[in-house]
Design a protein around this motif. Structure first.
Motif, PDB file in Angstrom:
ATOM      1  N   SER A   1       0.839  -1.195   0.000  1.00 34.98           N
ATOM      2  CA  SER A   1       0.000   0.000   0.000  1.00 34.98           C
ATOM      3  C   SER A   1       0.873   1.244   0.000  1.00 34.98           C
ATOM      4  O   SER A   1       0.439   2.322   0.352  1.00 34.98           O
ATOM      5  CB  SER A   1      -0.907   0.003   1.238  1.00 34.98           C
ATOM      6  N   GLY A   2       2.122   1.091  -0.404  1.00 34.74           N
ATOM      7  CA  GLY A   2       3.025   2.218  -0.437  1.00 34.74           C
ATOM      8  C   GLY A   2       4.231   2.029   0.461  1.00 34.74           C
ATOM      9  O   GLY A   2       5.236   2.704   0.317  1.00 34.74           O
TER      10      GLY A   2
ATOM     11  N   ASP B   1       8.551   3.772   0.357  1.00 38.71           N
ATOM     12  CA  ASP B   1       7.263   4.453   0.503  1.00 38.71           C
ATOM     13  C   ASP B   1       6.599   4.790  -0.821  1.00 38.71           C
ATOM     14  O   ASP B   1       5.401   5.043  -0.857  1.00 38.71           O
ATOM     15  CB  ASP B   1       7.450   5.752   1.286  1.00 38.71           C
ATOM     16  N   GLY B   2       7.346   4.848  -1.919  1.00 37.37           N
ATOM     17  CA  GLY B   2       6.756   5.248  -3.184  1.00 37.37           C
ATOM     18  C   GLY B   2       7.553   4.756  -4.365  1.00 37.37           C
ATOM     19  O   GLY B   2       8.730   4.397  -4.243  1.00 37.37           O
ATOM     20  N   PHE B   3       6.903   4.745  -5.529  1.00 33.28           N
ATOM     21  CA  PHE B   3       7.488   4.190  -6.743  1.00 33.28           C
ATOM     22  C   PHE B   3       6.834   4.846  -7.949  1.00 33.28           C
ATOM     23  O   PHE B   3       5.612   4.844  -8.064  1.00 33.28           O
ATOM     24  CB  PHE B   3       7.261   2.677  -6.736  1.00 33.28           C
TER      25      PHE B   3
ATOM     26  N   MET C   1       4.600   9.082  -3.445  1.00 31.14           N
ATOM     27  CA  MET C   1       5.191   9.831  -4.555  1.00 31.14           C
ATOM     28  C   MET C   1       4.390   9.591  -5.822  1.00 31.14           C
ATOM     29  O   MET C   1       3.919   8.493  -6.079  1.00 31.14           O
ATOM     30  CB  MET C   1       6.651   9.386  -4.753  1.00 31.14           C
ATOM     31  N   THR C   2       4.236  10.647  -6.623  1.00 33.14           N
ATOM     32  CA  THR C   2       3.622  10.543  -7.936  1.00 33.14           C
ATOM     33  C   THR C   2       4.416  11.454  -8.867  1.00 33.14           C
ATOM     34  O   THR C   2       5.467  11.977  -8.497  1.00 33.14           O
ATOM     35  CB  THR C   2       2.133  10.947  -7.880  1.00 33.14           C
TER      36      THR C   2
ATOM     37  N   VAL D   1       6.714  14.247  -7.511  1.00 38.33           N
ATOM     38  CA  VAL D   1       6.136  15.068  -6.448  1.00 38.33           C
ATOM     39  C   VAL D   1       5.901  14.155  -5.256  1.00 38.33           C
ATOM     40  O   VAL D   1       5.380  13.045  -5.413  1.00 38.33           O
ATOM     41  CB  VAL D   1       4.814  15.725  -6.885  1.00 38.33           C
ATOM     42  N   ILE D   2       6.276  14.613  -4.063  1.00 40.78           N
ATOM     43  CA  ILE D   2       6.188  13.803  -2.854  1.00 40.78           C
ATOM     44  C   ILE D   2       5.214  14.449  -1.875  1.00 40.78           C
ATOM     45  O   ILE D   2       5.251  15.670  -1.656  1.00 40.78           O
ATOM     46  CB  ILE D   2       7.571  13.649  -2.193  1.00 40.78           C
TER      47      ILE D   2
END
Length: 335
Positions: free
Chosen positions: A3-4, A80-82, A127-128, A136-137
């Motif tokens: 989930s991140g 945390d993000g990808f 992150m996206t 962008v975080i």
């Protein structure tokens, strides 16, 4: 389920190019891929990534040449993000499980991975990318402040305060549109949705459903996106918290996909049984319990039949989804 946040995972990615196709491009993923923990990302160039747990390493697999490489995530760090940016994977890491320094691992065109520090620390983050492909975080700082970080170049980050504070275990989601339009979501016992206009004004929205959270109620899932008109779209799961409450009355679980029309949230009637929402830029995809995907983008709006195990969509509406059995998973790109 990813989930991140994962401590150990494998990163798999494949590159596709071209406009949104009526006949999906298909690529076989490695056998025995843990699809229950998979996560997808799509960028403007048509690159598609699949993040899933496997073994004790983080590995990049490319469908173009079937090669693999280890992603140098520091020991003990949390992923945390990808995202994909200009066809290259970026992995957001946090130095500790509680609250630690934020960094991103960036792979350049030559295959070299570098660690880029991000301003500040966080206890949860995501992150996206914006429509230009820049990362962008969104993070919840050690003090609970919800902050947006934008990147103008390697190592150059700007921090913007949203005016919202979160509890330690709030989970965040983010979508970024053209002109600086942003929508942020925070799930948990202090759930919130906040948007940023093109003029830089932050506004806190009401929660979808029956108003503010009641005592003993919590938001277990909150995902946000922007539609082609840059209106906020959300998928929320509201229900009783696990902690005991004095009142005997317990609210039922509410699962709702809805759109903010500038004043109120209105349920999206074409997806009566939503189970997931993904969005990038001004394109979004809502997965229904039936397996059908409702797509909204500048180039295509309508249903895409399933079943699908995981779904992602790019800023231009490029749809990616994982289907198949555990021994023969497939990645489909296009509608």
């Amino acid at each position: 389920m990813i989930s991140g946040r994962v401590a150990v995972s494998m990163l798999v990615w494949a590159a596709f190019a071209g406009p949104l196709s009526a006949v999906p491009t298909t690529a076989a993923l490695p056998a025995k891929a843990n699809l229950a923990s998979s996560h997808l990302a799509v960028d403007a160039s048509g690159a598609v990534g699949v993040l899933y747990v496997s073994g004790g390493s983080i590995v990049v697999w490319r469908s173009t040449d079937r090669s693999q490489e280890v992603v140098p995530v520091p020991r003990g760090a949390v992923v945390d993000g990808f995202v994909f940016s200009q066809g290259q994977p970026m992995v957001l890491t946090q130095a500790s499980l509680s609250c630690g320094d934020l960094s991103i691992l960036v792979r350049d065109q030559t295959g070299v991975w570098t660690t880029e520090p991000v301003l500040g620390r966080g206890r949860t983050a995501t992150m996206t990318t914006d429509p230009t492909g820049s990362p962008v975080i969104l993070s919840s700082g050690c003090d609970g402040a919800l902050e947006v970080r934008t990147r103008s170049g390697p190592g150059r980050w700007t921090v913007e305060q949203t005016g919202v504070r979160t509890l330690p275990f709030g989970r965040v989601s983010l979508a970024v549109g053209a002109g600086g339009v942003i929508v942020c979501g925070v799930a948990g016992e202090q759930a919130a949705i906040v948007t940023r206009s093109s003029t830089g004004t932050w506004t806190r929205l009401t929660l979808p459903g029956p108003g503010a959270l009641a005592p003993g109620e919590t938001v277990s899932t909150l995902r946000v996106a922007l539609d082609p008109s840059f209106r906020a779209v959300s998928f929320i799961v509201r229900g009783p918290s696990r902690r005991p409450i004095r009142s005997e009355a317990r609210s039922p679980v509410l699962r709702l996909a809805s759109r903010f029309d500038g004043a109120i949230w209105t349920q999206i009637a074409t997806v009566p049984n939503a189970v997931s929402l993904v969005g990038t830029g001004s394109a979004l995809a809502i997965l229904d319990r039936s397996g059908t995907i409702a797509v909204e983008s500048a180039g295509f709006t309508g249903p895409v039949t399933g079943p699908s195990l995981r779904v992602a969509i790019g800023a231009d509406g490029l749809l990616a989804r994982v289907q198949g059995r555990p021994l023969s998973p497939q990645l489909l790109v296009g509608v």
